[in-house]
Design an enzyme around this catalytic site. Structure first.
Site, short mmCIF file in Angstrom:
data_model
loop_
_atom_site.label_atom_id
_atom_site.label_comp_id
_atom_site.label_asym_id
_atom_site.label_seq_id
_atom_site.Cartn_x
_atom_site.Cartn_y
_atom_site.Cartn_z
N SER A 21 16.58 52.18 -21.08
CA SER A 21 17.08 52.24 -22.68
C SER A 21 18.48 52.57 -22.77
O SER A 21 18.98 53.66 -22.06
CB SER A 21 16.04 52.99 -23.26
OG SER A 21 16.56 53.08 -24.56
N ILE A 71 26.85 58.56 -27.55
CA ILE A 71 26.52 57.58 -28.30
C ILE A 71 26.06 57.61 -29.88
O ILE A 71 26.17 57.36 -31.14
CB ILE A 71 25.76 56.19 -28.04
CG1 ILE A 71 26.47 55.77 -26.72
CG2 ILE A 71 25.75 55.16 -28.99
CD1 ILE A 71 28.14 55.21 -26.80
N CYS A 130 17.22 63.08 -25.87
CA CYS A 130 18.38 62.54 -25.98
C CYS A 130 19.35 63.80 -26.38
O CYS A 130 19.20 64.70 -27.12
CB CYS A 130 18.73 61.46 -27.01
SG CYS A 130 20.45 60.92 -27.19
N GLY A 243 17.72 57.63 -13.02
CA GLY A 243 18.89 58.54 -13.11
C GLY A 243 19.73 58.41 -11.78
O GLY A 243 19.54 58.76 -10.75
#
Length: 304
Positions: A21, A71, A130, A243
């Site tokens: 994602s 972001i 996040c 990762g």
């Protein structure tokens, strides 16, 4: 028998490779490069109840062996995604994993209660980890009790299996994983980005306007492998590992460490064909290493 097949809750994967994602949008741009039916699954971009503009720029910076991003979960919001983004993905057989984010528990519950309206969505990835968002995000993923409560709330309304994305920015990832599993999560995805910073030598200030960003790419792979191995040693819960994946050997390293499937993130930016390349290379490398199937690899791992 398909030697690359993987069966985990809600997901019948023809192979274990999928884009992560935030590195694949909602697939439309990449569909111009290759048939998305080649993928094991697609982890779509994060969705929040309302549209988000994200953080101020600059919000991306290169690093040695990786990149920083902040972001800030920029996305067009739930209604737009249901009406315009997910319908495009319904033409493909590839299962979609919808990434869901929010600033409050109610945000998560709202999106998770409705995202399954799309027939393309076969599972949810709960983005509680996040590191870019000042309100929510990191707080949910670093406290076992909060993570447990949020997972339980989402499970009560979700119509598809729920996978929870773990933050590596914690002292004890095992306790977080165990709390989430106890709350009824169907699986885990791990790991998200590590917090990092770069300084501009001329301005003497952080390059990222937000100050810090999430470090991704090859630099974080050893951390991801270690954390997956730690969680797998205490739990049989399904894990989608991620990762720093670059090569087919990286994929196998994740699978041997304890992942059931593997997501590719940052490399999609440098090579848009990375996922189909890895899918093609995987059975060849398995032959070289004497691995008959991923099912056998899983059994071998369980017996160690």
């Amino acid at each position: 028998m398909n030697r690359l097949a993987v069966e985990i809750p809600g997901l019948s994967l023809k192979n274990p490779i999928m884009p992560a994602s935030g590195c694949f949008g909602f697939g439309q741009e990449y569909s111009k490069y290759y048939d998305l039916n080649k993928l094991g699954a697609i982890m779509a971009k994060a969705v929040t109840p309302e549209p988000r503009l994200g953080n101020p720029t600059p919000r991306v910076a290169e690093t040695a062996s990786g990149m920083l991003n902040a972001i800030g979960l920029q996305n067009p919001g739930l209604e737009h995604v249901l009406a315009h983004e997910l319908p495009f993905l319904e033409q493909f057989e590839t299962p979609i994993i919808a990434n869901v984010a929010g600033a409050t528990e109610d945000d998560y519950v709202e999106v998770c209660s409705r995202i399954g309206e799309s027939k393309a969505v076969k599972a949810i990835e709960l983005n509680i980890s996040c590191p870019n968002v000042k309100h929510g995000g990191i707080a949910f993923g670093t406290d076992p009790e909060v993570a447990h409560r949020l997972t339980k709330a989402v499970k009560s309304v979700a119509s598809v299996p729920v996978y929870v994305k773990l933050s590596p920015n914690v002292a004890d990832i095992v306790s977080i994983a165990q709390a989430i599993e106890a709350a009824g999560a169907d699986g885990l995805t791990m790991i998200n980005t590590l917090l990092g910073m770069r300084i501009d030598l001329k301005t003497r200030k952080p390059i990222i306007a937000n100050g810090t960003g999430g470090l991704s790419g090859p630099a974080i792979k050893p951390v991801a492998i270690r954390m997956i191995h730690q969680v797998r040693s205490v739990s049989n819960i399904p894990i989608i590992g991620m990762g720093g994946v670059q090569t087919v050997d990286d994929v196998l390293e994740f699978l041997i460490a304890g992942a059931d499937a593997v997501a590719v993130g940052t490399m999609n930016f440098t090579d848009p064909f990375i996922c189909p390349k890895l899918i093609t290379e995987l059975p060849i490398r398995m032959d070289e290493l004497g691995i008959s199937s991923l099912q056998e690899l899983k059994k071998e791992r369980a017996n160690q």
